[in-house]
Scaffold this active site. Structure first.
Site, PDB file in Angstrom:
ATOM      1  N   HIS A 175      27.881  65.741  51.424  1.00 19.17           N
ATOM      2  CA  HIS A 175      27.265  65.689  50.087  1.00 19.17           C
ATOM      3  C   HIS A 175      25.781  66.026  50.257  1.00 19.17           C
ATOM      4  O   HIS A 175      25.079  65.376  51.040  1.00 19.17           O
ATOM      5  CB  HIS A 175      27.451  64.299  49.471  1.00 19.17           C
ATOM      6  CG  HIS A 175      28.890  63.991  49.209  1.00 19.17           C
ATOM      7  ND1 HIS A 175      29.514  62.865  49.662  1.00 19.17           N
ATOM      8  CD2 HIS A 175      29.833  64.723  48.542  1.00 19.17           C
ATOM      9  CE1 HIS A 175      30.786  62.888  49.279  1.00 19.17           C
ATOM     10  NE2 HIS A 175      31.010  64.004  48.612  1.00 19.17           N
ATOM     11  N   GLU A 234      22.643  63.537  50.268  1.00 22.35           N
ATOM     12  CA  GLU A 234      22.679  62.347  51.134  1.00 22.35           C
ATOM     13  C   GLU A 234      21.887  62.668  52.401  1.00 22.35           C
ATOM     14  O   GLU A 234      22.441  63.079  53.428  1.00 22.35           O
ATOM     15  CB  GLU A 234      24.130  61.960  51.402  1.00 22.35           C
ATOM     16  CG  GLU A 234      24.849  61.627  50.083  1.00 22.35           C
ATOM     17  CD  GLU A 234      26.328  61.309  50.231  1.00 22.35           C
ATOM     18  OE1 GLU A 234      26.828  61.265  51.374  1.00 22.35           O
ATOM     19  OE2 GLU A 234      26.980  61.112  49.188  1.00 22.35           O
ATOM     20  N   HIS A 261      27.384  59.322  55.550  1.00 18.50           N
ATOM     21  CA  HIS A 261      27.087  59.443  54.114  1.00 18.50           C
ATOM     22  C   HIS A 261      26.099  58.377  53.672  1.00 18.50           C
ATOM     23  O   HIS A 261      25.874  57.395  54.373  1.00 18.50           O
ATOM     24  CB  HIS A 261      28.369  59.225  53.284  1.00 18.50           C
ATOM     25  CG  HIS A 261      29.357  60.331  53.375  1.00 18.50           C
ATOM     26  ND1 HIS A 261      29.671  61.148  52.313  1.00 18.50           N
ATOM     27  CD2 HIS A 261      30.120  60.763  54.417  1.00 18.50           C
ATOM     28  CE1 HIS A 261      30.585  62.028  52.690  1.00 18.50           C
ATOM     29  NE2 HIS A 261      30.876  61.816  53.963  1.00 18.50           N
ATOM     30  N   GLU A 305      29.050  54.715  55.460  1.00 16.83           N
ATOM     31  CA  GLU A 305      28.153  54.627  54.300  1.00 16.83           C
ATOM     32  C   GLU A 305      26.929  53.838  54.740  1.00 16.83           C
ATOM     33  O   GLU A 305      27.038  52.683  55.151  1.00 16.83           O
ATOM     34  CB  GLU A 305      28.864  53.923  53.134  1.00 16.83           C
ATOM     35  CG  GLU A 305      30.020  54.709  52.556  1.00 16.83           C
ATOM     36  CD  GLU A 305      29.581  55.946  51.763  1.00 16.83           C
ATOM     37  OE1 GLU A 305      28.377  56.092  51.486  1.00 16.83           O
ATOM     38  OE2 GLU A 305      30.459  56.775  51.452  1.00 16.83           O
TER      39      GLU A 305
HETATM   40  O1  LIG Z   1      28.698  56.460  46.053  1.00 19.68           O
HETATM   41  C1  LIG Z   1      29.761  57.003  45.779  1.00 19.68           C
HETATM   42  O2  LIG Z   1      30.346  56.801  44.698  1.00 19.68           O
HETATM   43  C2  LIG Z   1      30.398  57.957  46.754  1.00 19.68           C
HETATM   44  C3  LIG Z   1      29.822  57.865  48.130  1.00 19.68           C
HETATM   45  C4  LIG Z   1      30.599  58.823  48.988  1.00 19.68           C
HETATM   46  O3  LIG Z   1      30.315  59.984  48.989  1.00 19.68           O
HETATM   47  N1  LIG Z   1      31.641  58.296  49.636  1.00 19.68           N
HETATM   48  C5  LIG Z   1      32.594  59.112  50.292  1.00 19.68           C
HETATM   49  C6  LIG Z   1      33.655  58.255  50.909  1.00 19.68           C
HETATM   50  C7  LIG Z   1      34.662  59.082  51.675  1.00 19.68           C
HETATM   51  C8  LIG Z   1      35.884  58.297  52.100  1.00 19.68           C
HETATM   52  O4  LIG Z   1      36.593  57.784  51.223  1.00 19.68           O
HETATM   53  O5  LIG Z   1      36.137  58.219  53.317  1.00 19.68           O
HETATM   54  C9  LIG Z   1      33.184  60.026  49.272  1.00 19.68           C
HETATM   55  O6  LIG Z   1      33.382  59.587  48.122  1.00 19.68           O
HETATM   56  O7  LIG Z   1      33.480  61.169  49.614  1.00 19.68           O
HETATM   57 ZN   LIG Z   2      28.864  61.103  50.451  1.00 20.78          ZN
END
Ligand SMILES: O=C(O)CCC(=O)N[C@@H](CCC(=O)O)C(=O)O
Ligand SMILES: [Zn+2]
Length: 335
Positions: free
Chosen positions: A59, A62, A151, A215
């Site tokens: 992303h 980030e 992330h 995260e």
């Molecule tokens: O803050 C958010 O709503 C999204 C943060 C983020 O990008 N998280 C990843 C997690 C990936 C996973 O589920 O392994 C995403 O949503 O892609």
């Molecule tokens: Zn992300």
């Protein structure tokens, strides 16, 4: 410092380096593989047998994880860090990083495990490319495989740093890897209970790596990441790279475990999420609470004891995940 240490600059300017391979005085080879992709290889005598994929910028907004990979690479290119692991560094979505946006056309982290084949545009092309970089990197037999996809989140969180651990039928989540994450500063791990279409899910499900999405705090622009403390993770990564990890006895002390109870899927433009805009990740949800509703009388009501919400986002495309309901896990299924 070797010129290939400037991978971020090369990536953001779209420049192809004149010299694609460079070697440090300690025999560590840096090889540019394409935009935002660099392989670091120790000399054969130093190789500890670990293949480590570190990705950031999946992303584009980030930035703290991108800055972290940049620091690590500078350390390698200056000769301060002498890796004994093979490493693949990937900046996931260069065009989105340049724009400072999560994505250009669509969320690239919903296009893995082949989903890119059903789509088009810059993110679909890049997801296919990233899969190929990872596939080639993780093709050497007999080696350990580890992937951290770094992330930061859209919103604040009651638990600042946490990992998501993908799922594959018949494969058990590893206690040793969780201990490693605890030592790297992660406060919680979320165990997934079904296959997924994220980058870490791809390397876990198809390439047999131990893979995690990490995260690490709230997303902010380049240079504004003082509030994101990556010291513990950075120190651990240096140890992993140099094969000098201390033996912490595999303790999971202080690590909270959760599992996914349900993913909330947005089915239509009529989807409504009943949460304050500034709600933090891991906020508790009471039993009986109407979390969301959608067309055709679809209602998402909390049924689980101890439920919490993460990644609530009503703006996602129809058919995608608009939040995850998680519950505490006792860790009894860990290997
Ligand atoms: O803050 C958010 O709503 C999204 C943060 C983020 O990008 N998280 C990843 C997690 C990936 C996973 O589920 O392994 C995403 O949503 O892609
Ligand atoms: Zn992300």
């Amino acid at each position: 410092m070797l010129a290939l240490g400037k991978l971020l600059e090369l990536t953001l300017t779209g420049h192809e380096p004149a010299e694609k391979t460079q070697v440090t005085p300690r025999g560590v080879r840096l090889r540019w593989l394409g935009q935002g992709a660099l392989e670091v290889s120790p000399s054969a005598a130093d190789d500890c047998g670990l293949d480590l994929l570190l990705s950031a910028g999946i992303h584009g907004n980030e930035t703290a994880p991108i800055e972290l990979l940049e620091r690590l690479l500078h350390g390698v290119a200056r000769g301060d860090i002498v890796p004994r692991a093979r490493v693949l560094l990937l900046f996931g979505n260069p065009a989105a990083i340049v724009n400072g946006e999560r994505f250009v056309e669509q969320d690239i982290n919903r296009l893995f495990n082949g989903r890119h084949e059903q789509s088009s545009g810059p993110e679909a092309l890049r997801a296919a490319e990233l899969e190929q970089f990872a596939r080639v990197f993780f093709s050497k037999p007999g080696r350990s495989r580890l992937h951290y996809d770094l992330h930061t989140a859209i919103r604040g969180s009651r638990i600042e740093q946490f990992a998501l651990y993908p799922f594959k039928q018949g494969r058990t989540h590893s206690r040793r890897e969780l201990a490693r994450l605890a030592a790297a500063g992660m406060e919680a791990v979320l165990l997934q209970c079904k296959p997924s279409i994220t980058f870490s899910a791809f390397t876990y499900e198809q390439l047999d790596a131990e893979s995690f999405t990490l995260e690490l705090g709230k997303a902010r622009p380049f240079g504004q990441n003082d509030a994101v403390n990556l010291d513990k993770l950075e120190a651990r990564l240096v140890h992993i790279l140099q094969a000098t990890e201390p033996d912490d006895g595999g303790s999971l002390e202080g690590l909270q475990l959760f599992r996914v109870a349900r993913e909330v899927i947005k089915h239509s433009d009529g989807f409504r999420l009943h949460l304050p805009a500034d709600i933090k990740n891991f906020s508790p949800l009471d039993k009986g609470y109407l979390l969301a509703d959608d067309l055709a009388g679809v209602r998402w009501v909390i049924e689980e004891e101890g439920a919490r919400i993460i990644f609530p986002n009503p703006k996602v495309r129809n058919g995608l995940r608009a939040g995850i309901i998680v519950v505490p896990d006792d860790g009894e299924n860990l290997a």
